[in-house]
Design an enzyme around this catalytic site. Structure first.
Site, PDB file in Angstrom:
ATOM      1  N   SER A  45       0.813  -1.140   0.034  1.00 50.17           N
ATOM      2  CA  SER A  45      -0.071   0.041   0.001  1.00 50.17           C
ATOM      3  C   SER A  45       0.826   1.205   0.195  1.00 50.17           C
ATOM      4  CB  SER A  45      -1.121   0.109   1.214  1.00 50.17           C
ATOM      5  OG  SER A  45      -0.123   0.370   2.448  1.00 50.17           O
ATOM      6  N   ASP A  77      -0.116  -0.937  -4.487  1.00 49.65           N
ATOM      7  CA  ASP A  77      -1.497  -0.862  -4.727  1.00 49.65           C
ATOM      8  C   ASP A  77      -2.020   0.603  -4.529  1.00 49.65           C
ATOM      9  OD1 ASP A  77      -3.841  -2.261  -4.202  1.00 49.65           O
ATOM     10  OD2 ASP A  77      -3.703  -2.620  -2.340  1.00 49.65           O
ATOM     11  N   GLU A 129      -8.221   2.013 -11.909  1.00 54.57           N
ATOM     12  CA  GLU A 129      -9.588   1.800 -11.244  1.00 54.57           C
ATOM     13  C   GLU A 129     -10.795   2.444 -11.696  1.00 54.57           C
ATOM     14  OE1 GLU A 129      -9.552   1.030  -7.019  1.00 54.57           O
ATOM     15  OE2 GLU A 129     -11.612   1.942  -6.817  1.00 54.57           O
ATOM     16  N   HIS A 203     -10.593  -6.813  -6.257  1.00 52.67           N
ATOM     17  CA  HIS A 203     -10.212  -5.993  -4.983  1.00 52.67           C
ATOM     18  C   HIS A 203     -11.325  -6.565  -3.775  1.00 52.67           C
ATOM     19  CE1 HIS A 203      -7.438  -2.888  -5.948  1.00 52.67           C
ATOM     20  NE2 HIS A 203      -7.656  -3.564  -7.258  1.00 52.67           N
ATOM     21  N   GLY A 204     -10.710  -6.406  -2.539  1.00 53.47           N
ATOM     22  CA  GLY A 204     -11.895  -7.037  -1.444  1.00 53.47           C
ATOM     23  C   GLY A 204     -11.682  -8.518  -1.431  1.00 53.47           C
ATOM     24  N   GLY A 205     -10.801  -9.033  -1.628  1.00 51.82           N
ATOM     25  CA  GLY A 205     -10.694 -10.606  -1.570  1.00 51.82           C
ATOM     26  C   GLY A 205     -10.845 -11.181  -0.258  1.00 51.82           C
ATOM     27  N   THR A 228      -6.676  -7.465   4.212  1.00 53.77           N
ATOM     28  CA  THR A 228      -7.185  -7.638   5.449  1.00 53.77           C
ATOM     29  C   THR A 228      -6.831  -9.013   6.206  1.00 53.77           C
ATOM     30  OG1 THR A 228      -8.902  -6.038   4.873  1.00 53.77           O
ATOM     31  CG2 THR A 228      -9.211  -7.502   6.800  1.00 53.77           C
TER      32      THR A 228
HETATM   33  P1  13P Z   1      -8.979  -6.977   1.455  1.00 54.15           P
HETATM   34  O1  13P Z   1      -8.429  -5.930   2.523  1.00 54.15           O
HETATM   35  O2  13P Z   1     -10.594  -6.850   1.613  1.00 54.15           O
HETATM   36  O3  13P Z   1      -8.576  -8.402   1.545  1.00 54.15           O
HETATM   37  O4  13P Z   1      -9.007  -6.154   0.163  1.00 54.15           O
HETATM   38  C1  13P Z   1      -7.498  -5.982  -0.201  1.00 54.15           C
HETATM   39  C2  13P Z   1      -7.499  -5.141  -1.767  1.00 54.15           C
HETATM   40  O5  13P Z   1      -8.113  -5.171  -2.234  1.00 54.15           O
HETATM   41  C3  13P Z   1      -6.247  -4.260  -1.389  1.00 54.15           C
HETATM   42  O6  13P Z   1      -6.209  -3.575  -2.681  1.00 54.15           O
END
Ligand code: 13P
Length: 279
Positions: A45, A77, A129, A203-205, A228
Site C-alpha cells: 500500500s 496498490d 480503477e 479487490h476486497g478478497g 485484511t
Molecule cells: P481486503 O483488505 O478486503 O483483502 O482487500 C484487499 C484489496 O483489495 C487491496 O487493494
C-alpha cells in the site's frame, strides 16, 4: 505482472496479490509461493511504502525474491500520488496502480493516462480503477452511501482509451471485513471482462466465499487482492503465541508464530485461486 496475468487469464486461474507489512510478511508471501510453486504478486500500500521507504522494501525484495524459483512481481496498490508512483517505478517496482477513481471520469482518464505514459517506456505494468469500492484501503475511505459500481459503457471507453494492463472496476466487493453477504455484480464483471479483454483485478478478497472466488475467476478476474487477511494473521499470530506462552518473552518465537500463521493462510489462497503449480 502483465505476463503473469496474461497467462492466468488464458488458463482460467488467478494470481494472488498479497499486501505485505514488513520483512516477515514479505518472507511469508515468498515462501508460500515457493511451497505452492506459484507465481505471486507482492503488493505494497502507499502507506506501507511511506512508512518504510522504498529502499528498505526493495532490499527485502531483492534478498527474498531475487534468488526465488517462482515468478514474483512487486506492485504498488491504490496510489493517488503521481510522485510516489514515479518514485516506485524508479526504485524497482515492476507494477503500479493509479487509483483516481474518486475523481470525475475525465480526470480519472487524464491521471491514468499520465501513469501509463510514465510506466510503459520502462515496461512497468499499470492497473487502473473505475467506480468506488466500499471500505477502507490505505488512506482511501469510501462510505457505503458513496460506493458505486463501475458503469459498463464508461469501463469500455476507459479501457479503450487508457489500455491499462489490468483493470479494477468496482463490482460490489468491499475492502475490509464484510458486513453481511456481499452482492457481486457478476453480469457486470462478465460484460466488462469480455468487452475489454483486459485481465480484471478482484479487490476486497478477504472474506469472499470459495464459490464467489471461483465464479469471479471464471468470468475474467486474473488477479485477486488479499490484504485484511494478512493484517489479522499478522496481529493474531503474534498475540496468540504470546498469550499461550506469556512468561517466555522470546521475540523470535513470536515472530516465527506470526510468520507461520501468515504463510499457512497465503498457501490456502494460492491453492484456491488455482495458481499452485503454475510457476
Ligand atoms: P481486503 O483488505 O478486503 O483483502 O482487500 C484487499 C484489496 O483489495 C487491496 O487493494
Amino acid at each position: 505482472m502483465k505476463n503473469m496475468l496474461g497467462k492466468a487469464a488464458n488458463k482460467g486461474y488467478a494470481v494472488g496479490a498479497f499486501n505485505i507489512l514488513d520483512y516477515n510478511s514479505t518472507k511469508a508471501v515468498v515462501l508460500a509461493a515457493e511451497q505452492a510453486n506459484a507465481p505471486v504478486i507482492i503488493q505494497t500500500s502507499a502507506k506501507t511504502v511511506i512508512f518504510w521507504g522504498t529502499s528498505a522494501i526493495i532490499s527485502w525484495i531483492r534478498q527474498l525474491a531475487g534468488p526465488s524459483s517462482v515468478p514474483i512481481a512487486l506492485h504498488l496498490d491504490h496510489c493517488k500520488d503521481l510522485d510516489l508512483i514515479k518514485e516506485c517505478i524508479e526504485s524497482g517496482w515492476t507494477s503500479v496502480m493509479i487509483d483516481a477513481s474518486s475523481k470525475p471520469f475525465e480526470e480519472n482518464l487524464s491521471l491514468s493516462r499520465q501513469v501509463v505514459e510514465m510506466a510503459r517506456p520502462k515496461d512497468i505494468t499499470v492497473e487502473a480503477e473505475l467506480g468506488a469500492i466500499v471500505g477502507v484501503e490505505d488512506d482511501i475511505h469510501v462510505k457505503e452511501q458513496d460506493a458505486h459500481l463501475a458503469d459498463s459503457q464508461q469501463a469500455i471507453q476507459f479501457c479503450r482509451e487508457i489500455k491499462p494492463d489490468c483493470f479494477a472496476p468496482a463490482i460490489g466487493t468491499a475492502h475490509g471485513v464484510y458486513k453481511g453477504e456481499p452482492k457481486i455484480a457478476f453480469d457486470l464483471l462478465e460484460e466488462i471482462a469480455a468487452k475489454t479483454g483486459i485481465p480484471i483485478a478482484l479487490h476486497g478478497g478477504t472474506g469472499l466465499s470459495d464459490e464467489v472466488f471461483s465464479k469471479c475467476i471464471s468470468l475474467g478476474c486474473a488477479k485477486v487482492n488479499i490484504s485484511t487477511q494478512l493484517k489479522y494473521a499478522f496481529i493474531d499470530g503474534f498475540v496468540a503465541y504470546h498469550n499461550a506462552n506469556n512468561k517466555q518473552y522470546n521475540p523470535l518465537k513470536v515472530i516465527e508464530a506470526q510468520f507461520n500463521q501468515l504463510k499457512t493462510g497465503i498457501v490456502e489462497k494460492i491453492e484456491l485461486f488455482g495458481s499452485a503449480g503454475k510457476a
